[in-house]
Design an enzyme around this catalytic site. Structure first.
Site, mmCIF file in Angstrom:
data_model
loop_
_atom_site.group_PDB
_atom_site.id
_atom_site.type_symbol
_atom_site.label_atom_id
_atom_site.label_comp_id
_atom_site.label_asym_id
_atom_site.label_seq_id
_atom_site.Cartn_x
_atom_site.Cartn_y
_atom_site.Cartn_z
ATOM 1 C CD GLN A 20 -16.928 -38.834 27.614
ATOM 2 O OE1 GLN A 20 -17.647 -37.911 27.226
ATOM 3 N NE2 GLN A 20 -15.889 -38.627 28.392
ATOM 4 C CG HIS A 112 -20.109 -35.579 23.468
ATOM 5 N ND1 HIS A 112 -20.628 -34.729 24.420
ATOM 6 C CD2 HIS A 112 -18.813 -35.759 23.822
ATOM 7 C CE1 HIS A 112 -19.682 -34.417 25.311
ATOM 8 N NE2 HIS A 112 -18.567 -35.048 24.968
ATOM 9 C CG ASN A 156 -19.075 -31.802 23.274
ATOM 10 O OD1 ASN A 156 -19.465 -30.977 24.089
ATOM 11 N ND2 ASN A 156 -17.928 -32.466 23.422
ATOM 12 C CD GLU A 157 -15.235 -29.925 24.498
ATOM 13 O OE1 GLU A 157 -14.321 -30.680 24.146
ATOM 14 O OE2 GLU A 157 -15.428 -29.596 25.668
HETATM 15 C C1 FCB Z 1 -14.625 -32.346 27.432
HETATM 16 C C2 FCB Z 1 -15.465 -33.372 26.693
HETATM 17 C C3 FCB Z 1 -16.071 -34.409 27.612
HETATM 18 C C4 FCB Z 1 -15.105 -34.867 28.671
HETATM 19 C C5 FCB Z 1 -14.483 -33.683 29.374
HETATM 20 C C6 FCB Z 1 -13.528 -34.046 30.476
HETATM 21 O O1 FCB Z 1 -13.748 -31.719 26.546
HETATM 22 O O2 FCB Z 1 -16.518 -32.732 26.012
HETATM 23 O O3 FCB Z 1 -16.530 -35.469 26.819
HETATM 24 O O4 FCB Z 1 -14.167 -35.687 28.123
HETATM 25 O O5 FCB Z 1 -13.805 -32.880 28.436
#
Ligand code: FCB
Length: 421
Positions: A20, A112, A156-157
């Protein structure tokens, strides 16, 4: 006035992720899909953070931050299978040094969303050896950077990653309702976490290793309706608990058999309201309510997300039942309305403070994001940054919210008129 005091050593800062902000990440799968036209926007130079990181960290220091979360770009470190790019590792060593020099505690994410293109082309997280390959990467990282970093986020997520890529089909690899594949990927991500946890700890036992979860309180549309309540419960189980279950963390006083998590990272943006209707999945898991269905909703961000600050307290309380420290690894808003951004921040910090007051163990708060950046499939339009970025000149312009956030970071406390709750 009411004063909220945060615990000593509380981590204050902001988050970013490699694809990003860095720019020119042409070894990863997102880049390939951007070039093939499958994704509507190109990350290109992004924020040129790969070159400008020192200048960006100067901002964080000037704003009183004491921590910063960023991600390593796996595809730079391993541009082709098994070949390690020592320059990329040296670069990240420099990044960590630059943070430490400025008094910023690094919080380092290993994954990520982006994958090396070679990894994706050969099946990505569906590969039966995917976790092994990830752990091999983690091993390289730890050998080169391990002793310098205390806080690690493995993945991440993972839940969001699987939903976007294998169920909603909005992100690479764009599969829709591929439930079996989604389950395989999810399981492999869990294995990757556990493997990376072990490798990271081998080097330094006092490390704090977690993963970041996109946490959303799941609320029944009509709490008097049993079907809505059941759908919300099941969705909560899948969305908010399944990954923890997979890595062996159970709720309430059930100690994990083998330790494989030191903290839970929570990314909080919005709540989810569900309404059970019809048959099949819509009945069992419910459908997410349109906000027009809830006319009392809060303000809406440029992402179309409802501002719901109380949700931060709800998720913190909810996840505190796992008995591990919590770290807010992301929370922020995309908007061009600076008074809304300020209101968002203050109200979320207040809910954070309330959660701490009620005994929840939170160790830090990292705002999303340090600077505007490339918001995945939406490109550079959403503006999440504490500083705005002019993408033609790469100029950073701090936003007015910085003043409020800096005061909190520096003083480690929040002053609020009592009525503003
Ligand atoms: C989250 C992501 C991050 C960004 C935010 C707005 O879900 O981890 O990279 O995009 O949203």
């Amino acid at each position: 006035m009411k004063t909220y005091r945060f615990p000593r050593g509380f981590l204050w800062g902001a988050s970013t992720s490699s694809h990003q902000v860095e720019g020119d990440n042409h070894w990863n799968d997102w880049w390939e899909y951007e070039r093939s036209g499958r994704l509507p926007h190109k990350s290109g130079d992004a924020c040129q953070h790969y070159e400008r990181f020192e200048q960006d960290f100067d901002l964080a220091r000037a704003w009183g931050h004491n921590a910063h979360r960023f991600s390593l770009e796996w595809s730079r470190i391993e541009p082709s299978a098994g070949n390690w790019n020592m320059d990329a590792l040296a670069h990240y060593r420099e990044v960590i040094r630059a943070l430490r020099e400025r008094g910023l505690e690094p919080v380092v994410t290993l994954h990520h969303f982006t994958n090396p293109a070679w990894f994706s082309r050969s099946g990505g997280w569906l590969r039966s050896d995917s976790a092994k390959l990830f752990v091999r990467y983690a091993e390289q990282v730890v050998t080169n950077l391990g002793t310098e970093v205390k806080y690690w986020v493995t993945v991440n997520e993972p839940t969001d990653y699987v939903m976007q890529g294998y169920v909603n089909g909005e992100w690479p690899p764009f599969l829709k309702s591929a439930w079996i594949k989604a389950t395989i990927v999810f399981r492999n991500l869990a294995r990757a976490h556990v493997g990376a946890y072990r490798v990271l700890h081998r080097n330094r036992p006092d490390l704090m290793v977690g993963f970041s979860h996109n946490a959303s309180p799941i609320i029944p549309c009509n709490s008097g309706r049993r079907r809505d309540r059941a759908a919300a419960r099941l969705r909560d189980l899948i969305w908010n608990r399944a990954f923890l279950q997979l890595i062996g963390i159970r709720r309430r006083n059930a100690p994990p058999t083998a330790r494989n998590l030191d903290f839970i990272g929570l990314n909080y943006y919005k709540r989810t309201i569900v309404h059970s209707s019809g048959f099949g999945l819509g009945a069992i898991l419910g459908r997410t309510c349109q906000l027009s269905h809830h006319p009392d909703h809060g303000p809406i961000s440029a992402m179309g997300w409802e501002v719901y600050p109380h949700g931060l307290k709800l998720v913190l309380e909810n996840f505190s039942h796992f008995g591990l420290p919590l770290l807010v690894t992301e929370n922020g808003i995309a908007t061009d309305d600076e008074s809304l951004r300020r209101d968002f921040l203050v109200k979320h910090l207040q809910n954070l403070a309330d959660a701490l007051d009620s005994g929840v163990d939170v160790i830090g708060y990292l705002y999303w994001s340090l600077i505007d950046n490339f918001e995945w499939a939406l490109g550079t339009k959403p503006r999440f940054g504490l500083a705005g970025v002019d993408y033609s000149s790469q100029q950073r312009s701090p936003r007015s919210v910085v003043e409020d956030f800096s005061r909190v970071c520096r003083e480690n406390q929040l002053f609020l008129p009592v009525a503003s709750t």
